[in-house]
Design an enzyme around this catalytic site. Structure first.
Site, PDB file in Angstrom:
ATOM      1  N   HIS A 158      10.796 -40.230 -13.412  1.00 16.97           N
ATOM      2  CA  HIS A 158      11.204 -40.969 -14.619  1.00 16.97           C
ATOM      3  C   HIS A 158      10.343 -40.618 -15.826  1.00 16.97           C
ATOM      4  O   HIS A 158      10.783 -40.779 -16.957  1.00 16.97           O
ATOM      5  CB  HIS A 158      11.285 -42.490 -14.354  1.00 16.97           C
ATOM      6  CG  HIS A 158       9.998 -43.240 -14.339  1.00 16.97           C
ATOM      7  ND1 HIS A 158       9.295 -43.507 -13.185  1.00 16.97           N
ATOM      8  CD2 HIS A 158       9.274 -43.812 -15.334  1.00 16.97           C
ATOM      9  CE1 HIS A 158       8.221 -44.218 -13.461  1.00 16.97           C
ATOM     10  NE2 HIS A 158       8.173 -44.404 -14.764  1.00 16.97           N
ATOM     11  N   ASP A 218      10.224 -40.753  -6.495  1.00 14.47           N
ATOM     12  CA  ASP A 218      10.089 -40.688  -7.955  1.00 14.47           C
ATOM     13  C   ASP A 218       8.984 -39.702  -8.362  1.00 14.47           C
ATOM     14  O   ASP A 218       7.941 -40.095  -8.861  1.00 14.47           O
ATOM     15  CB  ASP A 218       9.812 -42.089  -8.494  1.00 14.47           C
ATOM     16  CG  ASP A 218       9.919 -42.159 -10.013  1.00 14.47           C
ATOM     17  OD1 ASP A 218      10.081 -41.094 -10.646  1.00 14.47           O
ATOM     18  OD2 ASP A 218       9.830 -43.271 -10.563  1.00 14.47           O
ATOM     19  N   SER A 242       2.508 -45.086 -14.962  1.00 14.41           N
ATOM     20  CA  SER A 242       3.518 -44.284 -14.266  1.00 14.41           C
ATOM     21  C   SER A 242       3.014 -42.868 -14.109  1.00 14.41           C
ATOM     22  O   SER A 242       2.561 -42.260 -15.080  1.00 14.41           O
ATOM     23  CB  SER A 242       4.817 -44.259 -15.080  1.00 14.41           C
ATOM     24  OG  SER A 242       5.512 -45.458 -14.927  1.00 14.41           O
TER      25      SER A 242
END
Lengths: 714, 714
Positions: free
Chosen positions: A84, A220, A648
């Site tokens: 992402h 991810d 992230s």
């Protein structure tokens, strides 16, 4: 006493041996040697001193990548981050004839690696130096707006001097709310290429439905590669560029972690509010968040009603509606979490005890700080509503933007407010252009009716004459004003907006229009608000250090160190793999397996696991990447590491500093952790590196990349 | 060899010591002495022989109550069952000025106990005798419909003879699908009174949202009391009646259970299909359930579309839509569960092994059975669709009902089909009256279009000339027929229906109407279907015993006993308290606590815990009713006991036979357990008796009732 010395004193007193930090903490690397004892007690097996310098291995492998964090995993600039985080890069390279979002991407070799979108950046920190005295020199003795401006000017000067050398981007980071300032120097790598991305249904398996959820089953991750010019300097994309040789890269572990095992994480967390005052906690829970929930509810209802029976309006406002709902959900989740943890009462009690142990002189400064904060809080609802007027509308926003741009453009570029300088013109033009696609008069009037209608209910102390003059003080006068404005304005026409943009950026007068005419006094009023805010910000910069000093002393007396609230700079947190029991009788194990992918698979997005993945799971060959205690392939794992937005893509390391996981989300109960870390409920969610290794070995093979990372192809 | 003797032989061979029954089994009490060894191995500490007689303590304390099960808990007829089983009684006594559904009810004394609705019954089993030879005597040598009629006639004769004595209701239960028959004699207690009910937000905390869910936090219990005439006989309500002295009552335990502890349960499970053939399993999974899901989906879509933009239609069809959705959800859940457990393949493999060990003569009968079952299966979709024509419509159903009533009423009452006898007239009249409130022509035509439209797609073998003549074979002819019928019919008028009802119940001709005219040939066709079904039922009654004998022998060779599929008669199951891990990384503990009530509380139904409950939880005084290992008050618990619909209100007993819980629900993953018991996922949900005791002691006190049950007031 500066914080470092207080901590050292506490350590000498042996206080850390009895500490219960609950694993809370986003530590500056430079602090780690101060907390070496609890880190070792928690299970860390490396040398803490080697972690303390952000410009040396291993932390020099950890970089800012896009909006998140990344880590180098080979000496040839191979960079691991989240799917992402790299989504824009993947999207940029996707074509109708080859949809790599859906199908994933594996570069056939270095020459097949694909350039990222031009604004994607990787930032490698090469300098981190304390500049507190330089920043505060001119500010000492000043107050309010003057203090703010002195700090602002000194910071801008430091940045300008620093960037003179070229090739580096510089910034000044404010630590402990004005207590300390650091100059950060970063290499800005602009040629970043896509190397390996799993298909959407692996990289984003579960999508919005599983977002914030645990148990999770998402791969991810994405691999990028940074390139530099042949002479080793940051450069725009060129086929002549060569792979960047990073100052360090992380080694991927061959084994995984189990419940209770030590884990640590490095990354760039965005913003937290943990050291705010008890008054600020109370304002957040009793006023700010309930106000946000209520106003978002009203805006959502207004947009939905405007869209009833009008498909065109629904389409134009779909993205805004989704964003309003996300904001509403986030605010409600934060409120729910802070109440669940009884954060206000706990913060209040802690602060009360702290103040009792604080010298009178410092208490006097803290009282002055509380007065300034109360002033801001008293204007909170108005500032929320008027802020939304400028962000949730299209034509009104355009008018305010144009008028402000006209005013700022009359001054030399360097003196203009951030956001209105020459380099911002392209962004402003973009906003003015897209207004076209996201506007319907009925919907905008409905949104304005909600916002100004609520503004009209506010007590006189929060009111601004310009707004009262523009919209009156009754629902009827508001309705009449909006009808007149939106019937008369020509800003709905793109050409009308762009011709005024051309005038505004030159500081010229804007062609007549009802909304433009209104924007004059409204922007003047906004400038008053802005001035008042900067005055309060200056006072906070001046006074919060007293609060922080009281906190350092109080925590030292408890044998606890204090980390600065997150501000987008590199931090390290440590903790352990830990299960989650969010509700009565419910326990979630800290490691998920491929069985859960099959459980969740429905064949329809977002639970449409690709056939090669399902086949590989059915084959069941997990040799070398399995979790022996579970007898199958692990996918994601859960820790109590302290994270927030910006983390992230943060690498998760084991006790020996090897890369075991990739952070990509946290659980829903953690939404309130930006204010309050509740050790019972705060968890971070990671991709298990063994899942990535298995995918790259068995499902979508990339043996050369595994070899480059020093891993077996099986 | 009869099943009993086979089991005894297996026991002698010591096979049960190595058996892994997985706790599956709804045992007839008479079987329990045969499975004493595994019960003791599972932890049972009482004397199995005392459990074997349903007319002696303790099982004589377990009765049918309303649509579920109940248990006497005092010598004065105090009866414990679920809040949802007694809901009709509570509703019947609720008044606008005193809403006891919302507020709950505690009788101030015996004279304050409130009469139940007149049709609520408590049935106490006083006789349970094998009558197989009598039932089958006349049937032997017959086949098909004749076999069916002979069994039916013999059963009716047994019931009539049995009821001659008065005061008892008799029935004949068919065990092992025609292998064995038992005459059951039950006292029918008609004066049942409401004694204690918790508020709705305790008794039904979580309502539909938590239905089928675990973890659960519901106080789903109510206390009733049975009364009899002063001379001790069943009687209608009278203030002169006296409390019934039951043959036994259960003692409520002072302590609770923990994970792994032995538990057993007695009750009246309704229907299961565990011993159906592999073909029937396959038909259920590959045809019946998918057909049901598809046709319910189509009916739901039709009703929703008919209601679009018409609030009146939405109101009239709200209940039917809800029911369709529940049926759809249930069928989809059953399908999902059977697939998840791979039930068809497992049943097929088990049957294949069984048949290989079965003598050829028996296999011949089983082949014949499979042929009959295939005949029924071949008509399955047609019978589903035409059954729905009669149940999902109002005017069409009324016409079919009136025509059938007219035909049946031409015969002597005793020879009429069940449902059309004189005692059924009131029910039929009710159906005909309420048609008024639940009918809209557009919606009924849409429903008929779905059902007959699908019927039109069926292959010729499933077609009936009468239906083809009525609706044609194309969508156009169907639409035309429905338009004509519904434009012309006068059955939408209540008076028109009731005047025809008066004629039909006397067997007289019905006044002319397009739908009535159509009902003539359609009912004749339905009678053909019915006849074919009874013929197949007769063959199944004749042939299934061969299948069961093969199964008895096969299970005996595995050291396993065989329980009869559930049929609404008293059964006992045993097992243990057990956690549930329904998905990857998810584990639900088997005991919930009051903390979960607070977690779920939102203040809005169905999570609106009453203030006195929340206050009592906050006070935290759980002395004597707490779970020491959790340090708080338990609420519900979970076992692997074998249950199905009808087990609501079943008492759960510990190893010493004391009452520890009250069964009230099962988990969603158990929906498929009526066909297949999957020990990994099948769980039953119970009220912990300590929660009931705490509520009655601390929250809504009823010290006299606690004393009557032999419990301390604290």
């Amino acid at each position: 006493m500066p914080p470092r010395r207080l901590l050292a004193a506490a350590l000498l007193m042996g206080l850390f041996t009895t500490t219960a930090q609950a694993d809370e903490g986003m530590w500056m690397p430079g602090q780690l040697s101060d907390i070496a004892a609890p880190m070792r007690a928690a299970g860390f097996r490396g040398d803490v001193r080697t972690l303390a310098d952000v410009t040396r291995p291993p932390l020099s492998a950890v970089v800012r990548a896009g909006g998140g964090t990344g880590a180098f995993v080979s000496g040839d600039g191979l960079l691991l981050t989240n799917h992402h985080v790299a989504y824009g890069v993947i999207q940029y390279n996707s074509r109708p004839e080859r949809d790599i979002i859906e199908g994933g991407f594996i570069a056939a070799g270095r020459s097949d690696e694909r350039p990222s979108n031009p604004d994607f950046r990787v930032l490698v920190t090469v300098g981190f130096d304390r500049v507190t005295d330089t920043v505060l020199e001119a500010a000492r003795g000043l107050q309010g707006r003057a203090y703010f401006d002195a700090v602002d000017a000194a910071s801008k000067r430091i940045v300008a001097d620093c960037e003179q050398a070229g090739d580096v981007r510089c910034s000044v980071a404010n630590m402990y709310y004005g207590t300390d300032f650091y100059r950060i120097r970063q290499l800005e790598l602009r040629d970043v290429r896509l190397v390996y991305a799993p298909p959407r249904a692996i990289g984003n398996y579960g999508d919005e439905i599983d977002n914030f959820m645990w148990p999770r089953h998402t791969g991810d991750f994405t691999l990028l590669r940074s390139y530099v010019s042949p002479d080793g300097r940051p450069a725009d994309y060129s086929p002549d560029n060569v792979p960047y040789a990073p100052p360090a890269h992380l080694q991927i572990a061959r084994t995984g972690l189990h419940a209770g095992d030590f884990a640590m994480l490095a990354g760039y967390p965005g913003v937290t509010f943990r050291h705010r005052t008890a008054d600020e906690f109370e304002a957040q829970v009793t006023r700010t968040l309930p106000q946000r929930v209520a106003v978002f509810d009203a805006l959502i209802a207004a947009v939905e009603q405007a869209g009833q029976g009008d498909a065109d309006v629904r389409t134009r406002y779909a993205a805004q509606l989704q964003s309003l709902k996300n904001n509403r959900k986030r605010a409600a989740g934060e409120l729910e979490g802070l109440r669940r943890s009884d954060a206000v009462a706990q913060r209040r009690e802690d602060e009360r005890a702290m103040l009792a142990a604080t010298p009178a002189a410092t208490r006097g400064e803290i009282d002055a700080l509380r007065t300034v904060l109360a002033e801001g809080d008293a204007m909170g609802e108005r500032d929320l509503l008027l802020g939304l007027v400028a962000s949730q509308t299209q034509l009104m926003r355009a008018a305010l933007l144009l008028e402000r741009l006209r005013l700022e453009s009359a001054r030399p570029d360097s003196e203009r407010e951030t956001g209105y300088q020459r380099r911002d013109h392209a962004l402003i033009e973009g906003v003015l252009r897209q207004a076209q696609r996201r506007y319907a008069p009925a919907a905008e009037k409905a949104l304005m009716t909600v916002l100004i209608g609520r503004y009209q209910q506010l007590p006189d102390a929060q009111r601004l004459p310009a707004f009262d003059a523009a919209f009156g003080r009754t629902p009827e006068s508001l309705a009449h004003a909006l009808d007149t404005l939106y019937a008369g304005t020509r800003l709905g026409d793109e050409a009308e907006r762009l011709s005024r943009f051309a005038a505004a950026r030159d500081g010229r007068a804007l062609a007549d229009d009802p909304l433009i005419a209104l924007a004059g006094p409204l922007v003047a009023a906004q400038l008053e608000i802005e001035h008042a805010r900067k005055r309060r910000d200056g006072e906070q910069l001046r006074l919060r250090p007293a609060y922080m000093q009281a906190l350092f002393a109080w925590r030292a007396s408890q044998g606890r160190a204090v980390y600065p609230d997150a501000n987008g700079t590199l931090r390290v947190s440590y903790g352990r793999v830990e299960a989650l029991s969010p509700r009565d009788a419910v326990t979630y194990a800290p490691v998920t397996t491929v069985a859960g992918i099959v459980d969740k698979h429905t064949g329809e997005a977002p639970f449409d696991a690709p056939r090669p993945l399902l086949d590989a799971i059915a084959r069941g060959d997990f040799t070398g990447t399995d979790e022996p205690s579970l007898g199958t392939q692990p996918v994601n794992f859960l820790t109590n590491l302290d994270t927030t937005g910006g983390n992230s893509g943060s690498p998760v390391l084991n006790a020996r500093g090897e890369l075991v996981g990739l952070n990509f989300d946290s659980n829903w109960e953690s939404v309130s952790a930006s204010w309050w870390f509740d050790p019972r409920l705060k968890r971070a969610i990671h991709v298990d590196m063994r899942y990535m290794r298995w995918l790259m070995a068995e499902v979508y093979p990339a043996p050369a990349l595994l070899e480059e990372m020093g891993l077996p192809a099986r």
